[in-house]
Design a protein around this motif. Structure first.
Motif, PDB file in Angstrom:
ATOM      1  N   GLY A   1      10.985  30.365  55.291  1.00 56.61           N
ATOM      2  CA  GLY A   1      11.790  30.111  56.126  1.00 56.61           C
ATOM      3  C   GLY A   1      11.986  28.516  56.513  1.00 56.61           C
ATOM      4  O   GLY A   1      10.816  28.036  56.398  1.00 56.61           O
ATOM      5  N   PRO A   2      13.009  28.122  57.256  1.00 57.34           N
ATOM      6  CA  PRO A   2      13.075  26.742  57.685  1.00 57.34           C
ATOM      7  C   PRO A   2      12.078  26.592  58.922  1.00 57.34           C
ATOM      8  O   PRO A   2      11.740  27.388  59.448  1.00 57.34           O
ATOM      9  CB  PRO A   2      14.425  26.574  58.073  1.00 57.34           C
ATOM     10  CG  PRO A   2      15.136  27.990  58.544  1.00 57.34           C
ATOM     11  CD  PRO A   2      14.370  28.975  57.627  1.00 57.34           C
ATOM     12  N   PRO A   3      11.564  25.177  58.890  1.00 61.02           N
ATOM     13  CA  PRO A   3      10.742  24.805  60.084  1.00 61.02           C
ATOM     14  C   PRO A   3      11.481  25.357  61.448  1.00 61.02           C
ATOM     15  O   PRO A   3      12.535  25.797  61.774  1.00 61.02           O
ATOM     16  CB  PRO A   3      10.807  23.192  60.239  1.00 61.02           C
ATOM     17  CG  PRO A   3      11.094  22.894  58.899  1.00 61.02           C
ATOM     18  CD  PRO A   3      12.204  23.993  58.195  1.00 61.02           C
TER      19      PRO A   3
ATOM     20  N   VAL B   1      31.263  25.682  49.901  1.00 66.16           N
ATOM     21  CA  VAL B   1      32.178  25.079  50.805  1.00 66.16           C
ATOM     22  C   VAL B   1      31.967  26.123  51.943  1.00 66.16           C
ATOM     23  O   VAL B   1      31.885  27.229  51.864  1.00 66.16           O
ATOM     24  CB  VAL B   1      33.490  25.083  50.432  1.00 66.16           C
ATOM     25  CG1 VAL B   1      34.487  25.061  51.723  1.00 66.16           C
ATOM     26  CG2 VAL B   1      33.580  24.035  49.365  1.00 66.16           C
ATOM     27  N   GLY B   2      31.776  25.871  53.239  1.00 65.57           N
ATOM     28  CA  GLY B   2      31.864  26.570  54.546  1.00 65.57           C
ATOM     29  C   GLY B   2      30.261  26.901  55.063  1.00 65.57           C
ATOM     30  O   GLY B   2      30.166  27.407  56.098  1.00 65.57           O
ATOM     31  N   ASP B   3      29.295  26.513  53.896  1.00 66.25           N
ATOM     32  CA  ASP B   3      27.898  26.824  54.489  1.00 66.25           C
ATOM     33  C   ASP B   3      27.490  25.962  55.484  1.00 66.25           C
ATOM     34  O   ASP B   3      27.964  24.724  55.436  1.00 66.25           O
ATOM     35  CB  ASP B   3      27.092  26.618  53.219  1.00 66.25           C
ATOM     36  CG  ASP B   3      26.993  27.884  52.135  1.00 66.25           C
ATOM     37  OD1 ASP B   3      27.588  28.732  52.325  1.00 66.25           O
ATOM     38  OD2 ASP B   3      26.410  27.454  51.094  1.00 66.25           O
ATOM     39  N   GLU B   4      26.573  26.223  56.193  1.00 66.75           N
ATOM     40  CA  GLU B   4      25.989  25.408  57.435  1.00 66.75           C
ATOM     41  C   GLU B   4      24.774  24.867  56.596  1.00 66.75           C
ATOM     42  O   GLU B   4      23.822  25.700  56.083  1.00 66.75           O
ATOM     43  CB  GLU B   4      25.538  26.012  58.383  1.00 66.75           C
ATOM     44  CG  GLU B   4      24.870  25.295  59.546  1.00 66.75           C
ATOM     45  CD  GLU B   4      24.261  26.163  60.724  1.00 66.75           C
ATOM     46  OE1 GLU B   4      25.139  26.526  61.636  1.00 66.75           O
ATOM     47  OE2 GLU B   4      23.093  26.549  60.651  1.00 66.75           O
ATOM     48  N   VAL B   5      24.633  23.594  56.714  1.00 64.52           N
ATOM     49  CA  VAL B   5      23.516  22.780  55.835  1.00 64.52           C
ATOM     50  C   VAL B   5      22.509  22.102  57.317  1.00 64.52           C
ATOM     51  O   VAL B   5      23.133  21.332  58.134  1.00 64.52           O
ATOM     52  CB  VAL B   5      23.833  21.899  55.135  1.00 64.52           C
ATOM     53  CG1 VAL B   5      22.538  20.904  54.591  1.00 64.52           C
ATOM     54  CG2 VAL B   5      24.561  22.291  53.795  1.00 64.52           C
ATOM     55  N   SER B   6      21.429  22.484  57.207  1.00 63.66           N
ATOM     56  CA  SER B   6      20.333  22.102  58.226  1.00 63.66           C
ATOM     57  C   SER B   6      19.423  21.123  57.465  1.00 63.66           C
ATOM     58  O   SER B   6      18.612  21.560  56.557  1.00 63.66           O
ATOM     59  CB  SER B   6      19.471  23.259  59.155  1.00 63.66           C
ATOM     60  OG  SER B   6      20.584  23.835  59.659  1.00 63.66           O
ATOM     61  N   VAL B   7      19.141  19.873  57.955  1.00 65.92           N
ATOM     62  CA  VAL B   7      18.376  18.900  57.380  1.00 65.92           C
ATOM     63  C   VAL B   7      17.174  18.872  58.395  1.00 65.92           C
ATOM     64  O   VAL B   7      17.574  18.178  59.665  1.00 65.92           O
ATOM     65  CB  VAL B   7      18.795  17.726  56.913  1.00 65.92           C
ATOM     66  CG1 VAL B   7      17.950  16.865  56.229  1.00 65.92           C
ATOM     67  CG2 VAL B   7      20.209  18.176  55.783  1.00 65.92           C
ATOM     68  N   PHE B   8      15.953  18.966  57.901  1.00 64.44           N
ATOM     69  CA  PHE B   8      14.544  18.692  58.621  1.00 64.44           C
ATOM     70  C   PHE B   8      13.940  17.526  57.914  1.00 64.44           C
ATOM     71  O   PHE B   8      13.781  17.346  56.688  1.00 64.44           O
ATOM     72  CB  PHE B   8      13.810  19.915  58.455  1.00 64.44           C
ATOM     73  CG  PHE B   8      14.213  21.031  59.170  1.00 64.44           C
ATOM     74  CD1 PHE B   8      14.222  21.496  60.326  1.00 64.44           C
ATOM     75  CD2 PHE B   8      15.130  21.952  58.471  1.00 64.44           C
ATOM     76  CE1 PHE B   8      14.876  22.547  60.993  1.00 64.44           C
ATOM     77  CE2 PHE B   8      15.818  23.281  58.822  1.00 64.44           C
ATOM     78  CZ  PHE B   8      15.566  23.472  60.204  1.00 64.44           C
ATOM     79  N   ALA B   9      13.462  16.497  58.724  1.00 60.75           N
ATOM     80  CA  ALA B   9      12.814  15.396  58.434  1.00 60.75           C
ATOM     81  C   ALA B   9      11.371  15.131  59.165  1.00 60.75           C
ATOM     82  O   ALA B   9      11.481  15.039  60.193  1.00 60.75           O
ATOM     83  CB  ALA B   9      13.788  14.089  58.482  1.00 60.75           C
TER      84      ALA B   9
END
Length: 128
Positions: free
Chosen positions: A5-7, A69-77
């Motif tokens: 899973g994401p952070p 299209v329509g997806d939510e994108v979360s970017v972790f750095a």
């Protein structure tokens, strides 16, 4: 690759994908996704160096799954290495469908930034 899973924190960037970001089949362009990752890494680099920083390399870019299209994108750095003038940042992009809670990692890479001064010359990274 085992996904856990994401952070468990707020992402650097979160955005909903739009039709202008996609090819005729509705798949989001890899370049668009890479630009979101670069922006997220740039936020971390500028904050850490307390000033301007520029991308000098992207290493190990891997695309694991498509984004629609329509997806939510979360970017972790996350900062992983700081040199005299450079910073290496691990970046992960995760997608979530518009009407679901399920998430998956779609892209990952390391972005390398160099802190620069007003004349665009490398400068020593300030201690954060």
């Amino acid at each position: 690759m085992a996904e856990t899973g994401p952070p468990n924190r707020q992402p650097a960037i979160r955005v909903t994908t739009m039709p202008a970001d996609a090819n005729p089949y509705g798949d989001i362009f890899g370049g668009w996704l890479m630009s979101q990752m670069d922006m997220a890494a740039g936020l971390v680099a500028s904050r850490h160096s307390r000033g301007r920083a520029v991308t000098i390399a992207v290493e190990g870019m891997k695309f694991h799954a498509p984004v629609a299209v329509g997806d939510e994108v979360s970017v972790f750095a996350d900062m992983v290495k700081v040199g005299r003038t450079s910073m290496t940042i691990d970046v992960q992009a995760w997608r979530r469908g518009r009407h679901t809670e399920a998430q998956c990692m779609v892209t990952q890479a390391q972005f390398v930034f160099v802190a620069i001064d007003e004349e665009r010359k490398p400068r020593v990274v300030s201690a954060a």
